[in-house]
Motif scaffolding. Structure first.
Motif, PDB file in Angstrom:
ATOM      1  N   ASN A   1      -3.952 -21.067  26.977  1.00  0.00           N
ATOM      2  CA  ASN A   1      -3.561 -21.325  25.597  1.00  0.00           C
ATOM      3  C   ASN A   1      -2.036 -21.411  25.570  1.00  0.00           C
ATOM      4  OD1 ASN A   1      -2.876 -21.105  22.810  1.00  0.00           O
ATOM      5  ND2 ASN A   1      -4.839 -20.132  22.393  1.00  0.00           N
ATOM      6  N   ALA A   2      -1.525 -22.625  25.638  1.00  0.00           N
ATOM      7  CA  ALA A   2      -0.082 -22.824  25.808  1.00  0.00           C
ATOM      8  C   ALA A   2       0.718 -22.228  24.652  1.00  0.00           C
ATOM      9  CB  ALA A   2       0.222 -24.315  25.950  1.00  0.00           C
TER      10      ALA A   2
ATOM     11  N   ILE B   1       4.085 -15.298  23.458  1.00  0.00           N
ATOM     12  CA  ILE B   1       4.198 -14.057  24.226  1.00  0.00           C
ATOM     13  C   ILE B   1       5.538 -13.996  24.953  1.00  0.00           C
ATOM     14  CG2 ILE B   1       3.284 -12.814  26.234  1.00  0.00           C
ATOM     15  CD1 ILE B   1       0.511 -13.730  25.419  1.00  0.00           C
ATOM     16  N   GLY B   2       5.892 -15.084  25.633  1.00  0.00           N
ATOM     17  CA  GLY B   2       7.152 -15.097  26.368  1.00  0.00           C
ATOM     18  C   GLY B   2       8.354 -14.944  25.457  1.00  0.00           C
ATOM     19  N   THR B   3       8.359 -15.679  24.342  1.00  0.00           N
ATOM     20  CA  THR B   3       9.473 -15.603  23.399  1.00  0.00           C
ATOM     21  C   THR B   3       9.562 -14.221  22.763  1.00  0.00           C
ATOM     22  OG1 THR B   3       9.192 -17.966  22.921  1.00  0.00           O
ATOM     23  CG2 THR B   3      10.510 -16.671  21.375  1.00  0.00           C
ATOM     24  N   GLY B   4       8.405 -13.678  22.376  1.00  0.00           N
ATOM     25  CA  GLY B   4       8.382 -12.359  21.746  1.00  0.00           C
ATOM     26  C   GLY B   4       8.858 -11.266  22.678  1.00  0.00           C
TER      27      GLY B   4
ATOM     28  N   LEU C   1       4.657  -7.870  26.569  1.00  0.00           N
ATOM     29  CA  LEU C   1       5.036  -8.095  25.172  1.00  0.00           C
ATOM     30  C   LEU C   1       4.913  -6.810  24.366  1.00  0.00           C
ATOM     31  CD1 LEU C   1       5.615  -9.779  22.603  1.00  0.00           C
ATOM     32  CD2 LEU C   1       3.166 -10.301  22.531  1.00  0.00           C
ATOM     33  N   LEU C   2       3.782  -6.118  24.506  1.00  0.00           N
ATOM     34  CA  LEU C   2       3.545  -4.919  23.697  1.00  0.00           C
ATOM     35  C   LEU C   2       4.375  -3.743  24.184  1.00  0.00           C
ATOM     36  CD1 LEU C   2      -0.281  -5.501  23.323  1.00  0.00           C
ATOM     37  CD2 LEU C   2       1.494  -5.905  21.616  1.00  0.00           C
ATOM     38  N   ALA C   3       4.668  -3.708  25.493  1.00  0.00           N
ATOM     39  CA  ALA C   3       5.581  -2.672  25.990  1.00  0.00           C
ATOM     40  C   ALA C   3       6.996  -2.921  25.479  1.00  0.00           C
ATOM     41  CB  ALA C   3       5.557  -2.649  27.516  1.00  0.00           C
ATOM     42  N   ALA C   4       7.406  -4.183  25.409  1.00  0.00           N
ATOM     43  CA  ALA C   4       8.729  -4.518  24.870  1.00  0.00           C
ATOM     44  C   ALA C   4       8.815  -4.187  23.388  1.00  0.00           C
ATOM     45  CB  ALA C   4       9.031  -5.999  25.101  1.00  0.00           C
TER      46      ALA C   4
ATOM     47  N   PHE D   1       0.413 -10.016  18.230  1.00  0.00           N
ATOM     48  CA  PHE D   1      -0.753  -9.405  18.879  1.00  0.00           C
ATOM     49  C   PHE D   1      -1.913 -10.394  18.934  1.00  0.00           C
ATOM     50  CE2 PHE D   1      -4.647  -6.819  18.705  1.00  0.00           C
ATOM     51  CZ  PHE D   1      -4.480  -6.075  19.875  1.00  0.00           C
ATOM     52  N   SER D   2      -2.061 -11.226  17.894  1.00  0.00           N
ATOM     53  CA  SER D   2      -3.122 -12.248  17.898  1.00  0.00           C
ATOM     54  C   SER D   2      -2.967 -13.178  19.091  1.00  0.00           C
ATOM     55  CB  SER D   2      -3.069 -13.065  16.598  1.00  0.00           C
ATOM     56  OG  SER D   2      -3.330 -12.266  15.474  1.00  0.00           O
ATOM     57  N   HIS D   3      -1.748 -13.562  19.378  1.00  0.00           N
ATOM     58  CA  HIS D   3      -1.512 -14.476  20.493  1.00  0.00           C
ATOM     59  C   HIS D   3      -1.734 -13.790  21.834  1.00  0.00           C
ATOM     60  CE1 HIS D   3      -0.030 -17.865  18.107  1.00  0.00           C
ATOM     61  NE2 HIS D   3       0.531 -16.956  17.319  1.00  0.00           N
ATOM     62  N   ALA D   4      -1.426 -12.494  21.915  1.00  0.00           N
ATOM     63  CA  ALA D   4      -1.722 -11.758  23.146  1.00  0.00           C
ATOM     64  C   ALA D   4      -3.224 -11.726  23.404  1.00  0.00           C
ATOM     65  CB  ALA D   4      -1.158 -10.343  23.057  1.00  0.00           C
ATOM     66  N   VAL D   5      -4.001 -11.472  22.352  1.00  0.00           N
ATOM     67  CA  VAL D   5      -5.462 -11.424  22.489  1.00  0.00           C
ATOM     68  C   VAL D   5      -6.018 -12.796  22.844  1.00  0.00           C
ATOM     69  CG1 VAL D   5      -7.615 -11.040  21.229  1.00  0.00           C
ATOM     70  CG2 VAL D   5      -5.716  -9.430  20.968  1.00  0.00           C
ATOM     71  N   GLU D   6      -5.559 -13.829  22.153  1.00  0.00           N
ATOM     72  CA  GLU D   6      -6.084 -15.168  22.393  1.00  0.00           C
ATOM     73  C   GLU D   6      -5.710 -15.684  23.776  1.00  0.00           C
ATOM     74  OE1 GLU D   6      -8.210 -17.249  20.210  1.00  0.00           O
ATOM     75  OE2 GLU D   6      -8.458 -15.104  19.896  1.00  0.00           O
TER      76      GLU D   6
END
Length: 275
Positions: free
Chosen positions: A240-241, A247-250, A165-168, A224-229
């Motif tokens: 954490n669904a 993450i996938g959508t982003g 996600l963060l690389a994208a 980023f919050s969702h990546a951390v969680e």
């Protein structure tokens, strides 16, 4: 004479992947100081903030925790996210540099679809982030932060997704950052708001308790919050669904925007050519 059949598309793509990803990985491995410098920032936060704020931030028993934990344990997923975030921006800087030097123009004229080229760049950035994250986890284990081995194995795919996600995101930003001189300012406007308005260093209920409703809302919608969680839950063997879906959508959205930006018909190539 029977003509030699041409290789299929997949061998060609695999050779291209080896070339593009190998270039990025070899550059990183040839510079051991780069790994050290990448780990200095999270280690400094881990050692200094964990000691300085140990008795300031109380971490309540909220999922995925089943008991009170030390603050340094709480920080680990956030610092893993920090590593992936800064490496994603570093990959973006590499893309801007390649574009200024003409390397990207040369790659985009190769007999390979733009989507494959950008996907290989994305995979290279993801691999570098995960490598640094694994090294940081090993160092954190040396300082007494331990997780179940099976949970660590289960968290590895989530770490890969968060790093992707963060690389994208970095890949998408490389479309809009035109010059190296503008990159530092762009990083400040992206990295620090994303990192600080998130549960990386403190639980979101702290923001809500403090009455910072606007910041709490921004943090909830911060990718980023969702990546951390997602990594926080995975390190305790839980999923954490909602965060995984974000993450996938982003990742797909950022990659699609990057792909559109590198389209010669509408992206920066056309603009540079017109100039």
């Amino acid at each position: 004479m029977t003509p030699t059949p041409l290789p299929g598309p997949w061998p060609h793509r695999l050779r291209a992947a080896r070339a593009v990803m190998g270039r990025e990985l070899s550059k990183f491995l040839r510079q051991p100081a780069r790994l050290a410098s990448a780990l200095v920032r999270p280690l400094l936060w881990f050692l200094v903030f964990a000691a300085g704020f140990h008795n300031v931030f109380g971490v309540a028993i909220i999922p995925p925790y089943e008991t009170y934990i030390e603050y340094k344990v709480y920080m680990v997923p956030g610092l893993l996210g920090m590593i992936a975030l800064f490496n994603g921006m570093q990959s973006s800087l590499s893309m801007v540099y390649d574009r200024e030097m003409g390397v990207m123009r040369l790659l985009l004229t190769a007999p390979l679809g733009r989507g494959w080229l950008l996907a290989f760049k994305l995979l290279a950035g993801t691999a570098l982030s995960v490598l640094q994250m694994v090294v940081f986890l090993a160092i954190a284990w040396g300082f007494g932060v331990e997780f179940e081995p099976l949970h660590l194995l289960g968290a590895l795919p989530v770490m890969v997704l968060a790093a992707a996600l963060l690389a994208a995101l970095g890949l998408m930003l490389s479309v809009y950052v035109r010059q190296l001189e503008n990159f530092a300012g762009a990083m400040n406007f992206v990295i620090f708001p994303m990192f600080f308005i998130s549960p990386a260093l403190y639980p979101l209920w702290k923001l809500e308790e403090a009455g910072a409703a606007a910041l709490h809302l921004l943090a909830r919608y911060n990718p980023f919050s969702h990546a951390v969680e997602a990594m926080r839950f995975a390190l305790y063997g839980q999923a954490n669904a909602t965060s995984l879906l974000v993450i996938g959508t982003g990742t797909l959205l950022c990659f699609a925007l990057a792909l559109r930006g590198y389209d010669p018909q509408r992206g920066w190539i056309r603009q540079r050519g017109a100039a």
